[in-house]
Design an enzyme around this catalytic site. Structure first.
Site, PDB file in Angstrom:
ATOM      1  N   MET A   1     -24.718  -8.047  20.930  1.00  0.00           N
ATOM      2  CA  MET A   1     -23.912  -8.352  21.784  1.00  0.00           C
ATOM      3  C   MET A   1     -22.500  -8.524  21.613  1.00  0.00           C
ATOM      4  O   MET A   1     -21.693  -8.649  22.407  1.00  0.00           O
ATOM      5  CB  MET A   1     -24.455  -9.742  22.571  1.00  0.00           C
ATOM      6  CG  MET A   1     -25.966  -9.618  22.974  1.00  0.00           C
ATOM      7  SD  MET A   1     -26.432 -11.055  23.726  1.00  0.00           S
ATOM      8  CE  MET A   1     -28.039 -10.625  23.801  1.00  0.00           C
ATOM      9  N   LYS A  19     -14.032 -13.600  18.383  1.00  0.00           N
ATOM     10  CA  LYS A  19     -15.363 -13.179  18.844  1.00  0.00           C
ATOM     11  C   LYS A  19     -15.205 -12.162  19.865  1.00  0.00           C
ATOM     12  O   LYS A  19     -14.494 -12.518  20.860  1.00  0.00           O
ATOM     13  CB  LYS A  19     -16.171 -14.330  19.304  1.00  0.00           C
ATOM     14  CG  LYS A  19     -17.656 -14.035  19.446  1.00  0.00           C
ATOM     15  CD  LYS A  19     -18.374 -15.370  20.092  1.00  0.00           C
ATOM     16  CE  LYS A  19     -19.925 -14.987  20.009  1.00  0.00           C
ATOM     17  NZ  LYS A  19     -20.591 -15.069  18.615  1.00  0.00           N
ATOM     18  N   ASP A 117     -28.134 -22.521  23.713  1.00  0.00           N
ATOM     19  CA  ASP A 117     -28.612 -21.621  22.710  1.00  0.00           C
ATOM     20  C   ASP A 117     -28.040 -22.644  21.430  1.00  0.00           C
ATOM     21  O   ASP A 117     -27.715 -22.116  20.209  1.00  0.00           O
ATOM     22  CB  ASP A 117     -27.832 -20.358  22.573  1.00  0.00           C
ATOM     23  CG  ASP A 117     -28.298 -19.328  21.629  1.00  0.00           C
ATOM     24  OD1 ASP A 117     -29.655 -19.697  21.129  1.00  0.00           O
ATOM     25  OD2 ASP A 117     -27.722 -18.536  21.151  1.00  0.00           O
TER      26      ASP A 117
END
Length: 495
Positions: A1, A19, A117
């Site tokens: 991802m 990121k 998460d």
């Protein structure tokens, strides 16, 4: 991802982490435009949280097909590697790690944001022993349904740390992060997650139906209160878990190590052994007192124009601050129940909602709903909208029972509206939310009945290939898989 790159800030000459998220590699059901919109919103919401245990985000945006976050570069090791290098993990370290994570979660949940998460790979242990939590808000950007499959066929999120309500596609809240914290503590103490398996479905099935192994059967030296806390965190029903991160911290506090010398580098007990120790070569110099400036008289009309400009530019947080500051002045000048004040209050509540500030939006929405109810009655569309928005706030604040009651109270008014109108679509939405909240509260039978009825009605209204019935069938099939008996029993723990 996505990928994470080491980079350098050319202006300030500092190392940063970048990121990159690729919308086209994520959930097929979410359009790239919707992904970008959600990304911007989540970045804005997470930027509200200031805590030394969270990685600092310096910038966010898009470049071609990529969405990017520019973040603080964190020295140290992630918690998974730290565990691998120090197995068996001292239980005092586990308590120290968990206490630091509670401090972070308490700040995050107060916004409110749900991490969704939490796992060892998303926690860094720095050289001074303090922890930094990564990827706050990323799971929400990827998809609101964290169990939906990506193009690769893998569930979004980490099945090994996924709470039962999250696995079933139900509403998530702070209680979901507390379950993940319980999994993480269990893994640090035992070396393995409590529920493992060869497939994601098998792991999620075990989360739903298997009891975790009490940790003292593996490590008798672990204190009984710590074992009891882990079992409470891993309760299948969210209502049986601790009420919040603060309660977990209070349970951990008596187990924290006493003052003393750290045992070496990357020791997570260090913040509790030498908390906030001053630098030996720096003296604290008190700042001179500064007199607070006298606020100027607010020009309501000019402030409203400024709010419109800011909203047009997407500067929602600034618009919220101005609206909050002019409301008292407008009420003093025009009267609390004047049309001007009501319009401002409605804009304030809507803007807070758009900015994800649910805790501040809720009392404003309730006030607006009560005023409108007294004027126009319970079936008035504006009354219902205010109450629906208030229910959304309750849902986001991790109060599923209160949200469920509010949704149920407005549902009959939507169902009584003419077929084919906006009320029908809203009634389907409310019924869907009710089903997800029932899942979150552990009432799987009632949830399945609710969602099955909604599937039947939505197919009649929209046809079988509309997005809503397709999504409902996928969720019901997933629930059916979890409830079906598994041949040969559930998968055994990973070796």
């Amino acid at each position: 991802m996505g990928q994470v790159w080491t980079a350098y800030d050319g202006r300030l000459d500092r190392r940063v982490a970048v990121k990159l998220l690729r919308p086209d590699h994520m959930a097929a059901a979410t359009a790239a435009g919707e992904m970008r919109r959600r990304f911007v919103r989540e970045c804005r919401v997470t930027a509200q949280v200031t805590h030394p245990g969270l990685v600092t985000v310096y910038d966010a945006g898009s470049d071609g097909d990529d969405l990017y976050l520019v973040m603080q570069y964190v020295e140290g090791a992630d918690l998974a590697d730290h565990l691998a290098e120090h197995e068996p993990y001292p239980w005092q370290w586990v308590v120290s790690v968990a206490a630091q994570l509670c401090a972070v979660l308490a700040a995050v949940h107060a916004v409110p944001i749900v991490h969704r998460d939490l796992k060892p790979r998303n926690v860094m242990v720095k050289p001074d022993g303090t922890l930094t939590v990564l990827d706050l808000g990323v799971a929400s950007v990827i998809d609101t349904d964290t169990t939906r499959l990506t193009h690769t066929g893998s569930p979004i999120g980490s099945p090994a740390y996924m709470a039962p309500e999250q696995a079933m596609g139900g509403a998530v809240g702070p209680y979901t992060d507390l379950y993940a914290l319980g999994v993480l503590i269990h893994e640090l103490l035992s070396g393995n997650v409590p529920f493992a398996g060869s497939t994601a479905l098998g792991v999620l099935h075990r989360h739903l139906y298997e009891a975790p192994l009490p940790i003292r059967r593996l490590r008798p030296e672990v204190p009984e209160p710590l074992e009891a806390l882990v079992l409470r965190l891993l309760a299948k029903d969210p209502q049986h878990r601790p009420s919040g991160a603060l309660e977990v911290y209070e349970a951990l506090a008596p187990l924290l190590p006493n003052r003393g010398a750290p045992s070496g580098p990357l020791d997570p007990t260090r913040p509790f052994l030498r908390p906030f120790a001053p630098w030996p070569d720096r003296a604290a110099v008190p700042s001179p007192p500064v007199a607070a400036p006298t606020p100027p008289r607010l020009d309501v009309a000019a402030a409203v124009d400024e709010v419109k400009r800011l909203l047009g530019e997407g500067s929602i947080t600034q618009a919220v601050d101005i609206l909050g500051s002019i409301l008292p002045a407008a009420a003093a000048e025009h009267g609390e129940h004047s049309p001007v004040v009501r319009i401002l209050r409605k804009q304030y509540a809507t803007t807070l909602l758009d900015d994800g500030q649910y805790r501040r939006a809720l009392p404003e929405l309730r006030r607006l709903a009560d005023d409108r109810l007294a004027e126009a009655g319970p079936a008035d569309p504006q009354t219902l909208q205010f109450r629906y928005d208030a229910a959304q706030c309750l849902e986001q604040l991790g109060e599923p029972a209160a949200a469920l009651a509010e949704y149920r109270s407005v549902l009959p008014y939507y169902e009584n509206q003419p077929p084919g109108g906006p009320g029908a679509a809203r009634s389907f939405d409310v019924r869907h939310r009710i089903g997800n909240l029932l899942l979150a509260m552990g009432d799987h039978t009632a949830a399945q009945h609710q969602l099955q009825g909604l599937l039947h009605d939505s197919e009649r209204a929209y046809g079988p290939y509309h997005q809503l019935p397709v999504e409902l069938r996928r969720g019901l099939n997933r629930q059916q898989q979890f409830h079906s008996p598994r041949r040969g029993g559930a998968p055994g723990p990973a070796r």
